[in-house]
Write an enzyme that holds these catalytic residues in place. Structure first.
Site, short mmCIF file in Angstrom:
data_model
loop_
_atom_site.label_atom_id
_atom_site.label_comp_id
_atom_site.label_asym_id
_atom_site.label_seq_id
_atom_site.Cartn_x
_atom_site.Cartn_y
_atom_site.Cartn_z
CG MET A 81 4.04 -5.59 3.94
SD MET A 81 2.46 -6.28 3.86
CE MET A 81 1.97 -4.96 2.75
CG HIS A 82 2.99 -0.87 6.09
ND1 HIS A 82 2.25 -0.71 5.04
CD2 HIS A 82 2.45 -1.62 7.02
CE1 HIS A 82 1.38 -1.60 5.18
NE2 HIS A 82 1.46 -2.10 6.42
CG ASP A 241 5.32 -9.09 6.48
OD1 ASP A 241 4.17 -8.07 6.21
OD2 ASP A 241 5.64 -8.59 7.65
#
Length: 514
Positions: A81-82, A241
């Site tokens: 992520m991110h 995830d």
């Protein structure tokens, strides 16, 4: 036979697996790739490596599973992520992606809070505070530090969504991963026009957002040829995830909690409505279950602390394990079991890389407190396992504070493979813990999303209920639980006692040698 693929674009590599609609795993494959750190605290990857890893791992799975390409009916995507993928007007990558663990954006986090009207106002808009790992600070960093690159940006994608683009030609994301950008109105499950305006980010730079089981596109002819699949295979939204892993663990109803003890540790709870911690100590994101949300606490060095202990202090055990043909952790865990519960007053704080939940303190550091002449290697090994589990309980207690029921705790990761650590978690959490038949994490979760989104199941809840079952139950020991109930408040107080010292240490390290 209908087959569904789950592709998980991780930090160390991409993992693809294939399942039948019954949940049976047919094959899996992982392809690794490099990570770049051009400066201390920076973390980057080349999105082209993700694409190559995805394509190769799909081909390997088809080969290993003896799977006919025509049997593949859907693909689900998960990923770290991110991260931030910046594309130009031709859909070409402008620069390497900044990752979730990149720490260069502290100044931009402060800028976001200021532009939003303060931390409380920001949490009110997007349910979370600004953290260096999130995507929005990375966008501002590019604008502040690489303005020529920023001028070229026409689309910003998350890691898995870049792979989606290469698979389908579509610019798309989904709600669980988009929640981690800090730009999504989590309650409305749509981009926050208010915050985007305050940050002066053009909404056109962001992709369309889907629910996680919705079909977001289909395989192009070019991508299909590269992967060895027929064109037109549907690709569903998928999930970040953590949400995808929760689907893989069956965390799709109120009261069922997952505690994943990997390198980092995550405590994850399903929620039927938006529930926000006003202090921003725990994340509130959209879930990969349509119309639902989740709250999540993250411990940065959970199992990672035990890995560090093995690497730095377990050389003898590692050598012995190699000679015996067993896992070094098996010997270290046996060693830890020789010490009594509470390690005779030896406490370990697992903040080796700072801490996120509940302290959000990048300056926090690991510590042993309470050493005496009585303590030997068994105490040190056990105290590390206890400290990591106390940190996980910190997350669990915040979830309980939010009046989210904790009826069942499902374990996964390394902490679910050891009977000793399963018992330790039951005793520290103060209730029974269970393990399930699925151990494949995010890739398994998004394969189930693909099955649900293409009609094999009515929805992902039905898919999870049909494929996931409990295989072990570990009850808390009343006597040991009582010991940990006394020890836990001491553990909590130690961070508060050392907080100012951590800041002084950080200043010392920053100025050392000047």
């Amino acid at each position: 036979m209908s087959v569904y693929l789950g592709i998980d674009i991780g930090t160390s590599g991409t993992k693809t697996l294939a399942i039948r609609e019954t949940g049976e795993i047919l094959a899996s494959a992982t392809v690794e790739y490099p990570l770049y750190s051009p400066h201390p605290g920076w973390s980057e990857q080349d999105p082209e490596d993700w694409w190559k890893g995805s394509a190769e791992s799909v081909r390997l799975v088809l080969q290993r599973g003896g799977i006919s390409p025509e049997d593949v009916k859907g693909i689900g995507l998960s990923g770290q992520m991110h991260g931030s993928v910046f594309l130009d007007q031709d859909g070409k990558v402008i620069r390497r992606a900044l990752l979730w663990n990149d720490q260069r954006t502290a100044q931009e986090c402060a800028e976001i809070e200021e532009r939003a009207g303060g931390r409380e106002a920001l949490i009110g808009m997007v349910a979370n505070p600004a953290l260096t790992g999130f995507t929005a600070p990375k966008i501002l960093w590019l604008r502040n530090h690489e303005p020529q690159n920023y001028e070229r940006v026409r689309q910003i994608l998350l890691p898995k969504d870049y792979v989606r683009y290469r698979l389908t030609g579509e610019y798309a994301s989904e709600v669980s991963d988009a929640s981690g950008t800090l730009l999504l109105d989590v309650k409305a499950r749509a981009w926050s026009k208010e915050l985007l305006s305050k940050l002066e980010i053009d909404p056109e730079l962001l992709p369309k957002v889907y629910e996680s089981e919705e079909v977001s596109g289909t395989l192009t002819s070019a991508a299909a040829e590269l992967l060895g699949l027929p064109a037109g295979v549907p690709v569903v939204g998928g999930g970040g995830d953590q949400a995808a892993s929760a689907i893989g663990n069956g965390i799709v109803s109120r009261g069922t909690i997952s505690a994943t003890m990997g390198t980092s540790g995550v405590v994850f709870a399903h929620s039927d409505e938006v529930q926000i911690d006003a202090g921003g100590r725990i994340h509130t994101f959209c879930h990969a279950v349509r119309g639902k949300w989740h709250v999540m606490g993250c411990v940065l060095s959970a199992g990672g602390s035990f890995q560090w202990y093995r690497n730095q202090f377990g050389q003898a055990e590692s050598s012995a394990a190699a000679a015996m043909g067993v896992d070094p952790y098996e010997l270290l865990t046996k060693q830890a079991a020789n010490a009594p519960a509470g390690s005779e007053g030896l406490f370990f704080l697992p903040y080796l890389t700072g801490e996120r939940t509940p302290h959000a303190d990048p300056n926090a550091r690991g510590a042993w407190v309470g050493m005496s002449l009585r303590h030997g290697k068994s105490h040190f090994a056990r105290s590390v396992m206890e400290g990591a589990t106390f940190a996980m309980r910190d997350c669990l207690e915040l979830i309980r504070e939010m009046d989210i029921p904790v009826d069942q705790i499902r374990l996964s990761g390394g902490g679910a493979r050891s009977q000793f650590w399963k018992q330790l978690q039951a005793d520290i959490y103060g209730q029974e813990v269970v393990t399930i038949n699925a151990e494949e994490g995010p890739a398994y979760g998004v394969a189930l999303l693909a099955a649900a989104g293409t009609g094999a199941y009515q929805d992902v809840v039905e898919a999870c209920n049909a494929t996931i079952s409990i295989v072990t139950e570990t009850k808390a020991c009343e006597k040991t639980q009582a010991t940990y109930q006394q020890a836990y408040p001491i553990y909590q107080q130690l961070y508060r006692s050392l907080k100012n010292d951590y800041e002084s240490i950080a200043d010392f390290v920053a100025n050392e040698g000047e």
